[in-house]
Design a protein around this motif. Structure first.
Motif, short mmCIF file in Angstrom:
data_model
loop_
_atom_site.label_atom_id
_atom_site.label_comp_id
_atom_site.label_asym_id
_atom_site.label_seq_id
_atom_site.Cartn_x
_atom_site.Cartn_y
_atom_site.Cartn_z
N CYS A 14 -9.94 20.70 25.92
CA CYS A 14 -9.08 21.24 24.68
C CYS A 14 -8.39 22.40 25.27
CB CYS A 14 -10.01 21.56 23.69
SG CYS A 14 -9.12 22.46 21.99
N LYS A 15 -7.23 22.39 24.69
CA LYS A 15 -6.20 23.76 25.18
C LYS A 15 -6.58 24.94 24.32
CE LYS A 15 -1.71 22.71 25.51
NZ LYS A 15 -0.62 22.21 25.14
N CYS A 19 -2.80 25.52 22.57
CA CYS A 19 -2.32 24.24 21.91
C CYS A 19 -1.47 24.74 20.64
CB CYS A 19 -3.59 23.69 21.30
SG CYS A 19 -3.38 22.11 20.35
N THR A 21 -0.04 22.83 18.38
CA THR A 21 -0.34 22.29 16.87
C THR A 21 -1.91 21.89 17.01
OG1 THR A 21 1.83 21.24 17.27
CG2 THR A 21 0.64 20.53 15.23
N ALA A 22 -2.68 22.74 16.82
CA ALA A 22 -4.07 22.77 16.80
C ALA A 22 -4.52 21.53 15.83
CB ALA A 22 -4.95 24.04 16.60
N CYS A 23 -5.53 20.88 16.05
CA CYS A 23 -6.08 19.98 15.32
C CYS A 23 -6.96 20.63 14.23
CB CYS A 23 -7.07 18.78 15.83
SG CYS A 23 -8.36 19.88 16.98
N TYR A 105 -13.88 15.49 18.12
CA TYR A 105 -12.32 14.98 18.22
C TYR A 105 -11.82 15.70 19.50
CZ TYR A 105 -7.50 15.02 17.50
OH TYR A 105 -6.10 14.82 17.62
N PRO A 106 -10.61 14.96 20.21
CA PRO A 106 -10.22 13.56 19.84
C PRO A 106 -10.76 12.46 20.31
CG PRO A 106 -9.31 14.76 21.91
CD PRO A 106 -10.20 15.53 21.23
N CYS A 120 -3.85 13.94 19.87
CA CYS A 120 -4.24 15.55 20.50
C CYS A 120 -3.23 15.77 21.73
CB CYS A 120 -5.72 15.34 21.17
SG CYS A 120 -5.66 16.69 22.43
N ALA A 122 -2.99 17.98 24.20
CA ALA A 122 -3.72 17.76 25.41
C ALA A 122 -3.88 16.22 26.07
CB ALA A 122 -5.03 18.38 25.58
S1 SF4 Z 1 -5.27 19.16 19.44
FE1 SF4 Z 1 -6.41 18.82 21.21
S2 SF4 Z 1 -5.94 20.46 22.62
FE2 SF4 Z 1 -5.22 21.15 20.57
S3 SF4 Z 1 -7.10 22.05 19.71
FE3 SF4 Z 1 -7.23 20.02 18.99
S4 SF4 Z 1 -8.38 19.23 20.57
FE4 SF4 Z 1 -7.75 21.08 21.42
#
Ligand code: SF4
Length: 363
Positions: A14-15, A19, A21-23, A105-106, A120, A122
């Motif tokens: 995970c970034k 990130c 556009t975070a999930c 997730y993801p 996601c 990343a």
């Molecule tokens: S979308 Fe992916 S990289 Fe971004 S916060 Fe969520 S899990 Fe982390």
């Protein structure tokens, strides 16, 4: 335990604060009844307790598996998300305190297989490479039960072989992506007939003998069809990029294949292998064509044609030749494709438009 995974899987991280556009933003986090009562009593600090007590809310129509949700803050983000992007509940009470959707997730864990969703950022960035995806067997310590299927397809007990066989068509770089999808669709039609006839010999032949088909010239103009698809399949997750793409397309109209490809090349020189990897990862993640919904294999094929055409349209007209913007548009599209019954609605919408889905492959 051994799992079949795409080769990028062990490299996924995970970034967090990086990130864009975070999930944890703009996406409802809902969870089961047992998780709700566990969160009511989870050991955590007073500030996190306060945030949980404020945010925990029953869904409008609570069911055992979809019982409660976390209400978002005014900016659409999860109230438990810390300023450095980490999850406050995880930081406070550990990973095991998290609801499954947040913990996994993801990742998608199925019986004997795992992969990550293209929704996601990343993952989308990991797939921007020249090398095709390879599938490898990995020992993974996963203490989470794999999803149980609801809907069954006739697959002669050879589901994974059939799925990887179809993926190999999409990875056959002798042809353009549009032709690969066309050939895959024709091969799947032959397999569908053999499966319906329970013709084991024909299934064996299809899986193990070279599939002979001369790529037919694809005719027609996909752009007005994809434009209509985006106008009819609106969703919060892609609204921002759909708006940009439709406005820009209306202003520019058909800029021609060369200019479109040049714009994608500017964003990512390996754009065609990037798109191939995104389609292959989507096919594996969604268990194409055996998605867990009562949708015919033919309609699953046409839904995949729609994914390809929408991917190309959105990245050309909303990506603006910028790698990050293009990646964000892709992740947004797969929020719709990988996390809704997209495959169930795509074909009825194409029928409503009065379009032959195969024309989508001319994009
Ligand atoms: S979308 Fe992916 S990289 Fe971004 S916060 Fe969520 S899990 Fe982390």
């Amino acid at each position: 335990m051994k799992y079949l995974v795409p080769d990028y899987y062990p490299y996924f991280h995970c970034k967090i604060s990086q990130c864009r556009t975070a999930c944890c933003t703009g996406w409802p986090v809902s969870f089961s009844m047992s998780e709700y009562f566990r969160l009511l009593g989870v050991e955590c600090s007073a500030p996190i307790r306060r945030k949980l007590d404020i945010a925990l809310h029953l869904t409008d129509h609570p069911t055992k598996d979809d019982y409660a949700m976390l209400l978002h803050s005014y900016d659409g983000s999860c109230p438990l998300r810390l300023s450095d992007g980490r999850c406050g509940l995880q930081a406070d009470a550990g990973e095991s305190a998290l609801p499954a959707v947040c913990r996994l997730y993801p990742r998608g864990i199925r019986k004997g297989e795992c992969s990550c969703a293209n929704s996601c950022e990343a993952v989308v960035e990991l797939l921007a490479r020249a090398e095709p995806i390879r599938f490898v067997s990995l020992d993974l310590d996963i203490d989470y039960p794999s999803d149980t299927r609801v809907h069954f397809f006739e697959n002669a007990g050879r589901e994974m072989e059939i799925r990887l066989w179809l993926i190999r068509f999409i990875q056959d770089r002798r042809f353009s992506l549009g032709h690969r999808l066309f050939i895959m669709g024709t091969a799947l039609k032959s397999m569908d007939e053999a499966l319906s006839d329970k013709d084991g010999k024909r299934i064996e032949e299809l899986l193990n003998e070279p599939y002979q088909i001369a790529p037919q010239p694809l005719k027609g103009n996909a752009l007005p069809i994809v434009q209509r698809l985006f106008e009819l399949m609106r969703s919060d997750s892609i609204e921002h990029y759909t708006g940009i793409a439709l406005d820009r397309f209306s202003a520019e109209k058909d800029i021609g294949e060369k200019a479109a490809d040049a714009r994608l090349m500017q964003a990512e020189p390996n754009w065609e292998s990037w798109f191939e990897n995104l389609l292959v990862n989507h096919m594996f993640f969604s268990q194409f064509p055996f998605q867990d919904r009562p949708v015919s294999l033919q309609d699953e094929t046409y839904a995949l044609y729609a994914v390809y055409a929408m991917l190309k349209f959105l990245t050309v007209w909303a990506g603006s030749g910028d790698k990050e913007q293009t990646a964000d548009a892709i992740a947004a599209l797969f929020r719709l494709v990988d996390h809704t019954a997209f495959d169930r609605y795509a074909v009825p919408v194409l029928h409503k438009i009065g379009a032959d889905p195969r024309i989508l492959l001319t994009i």
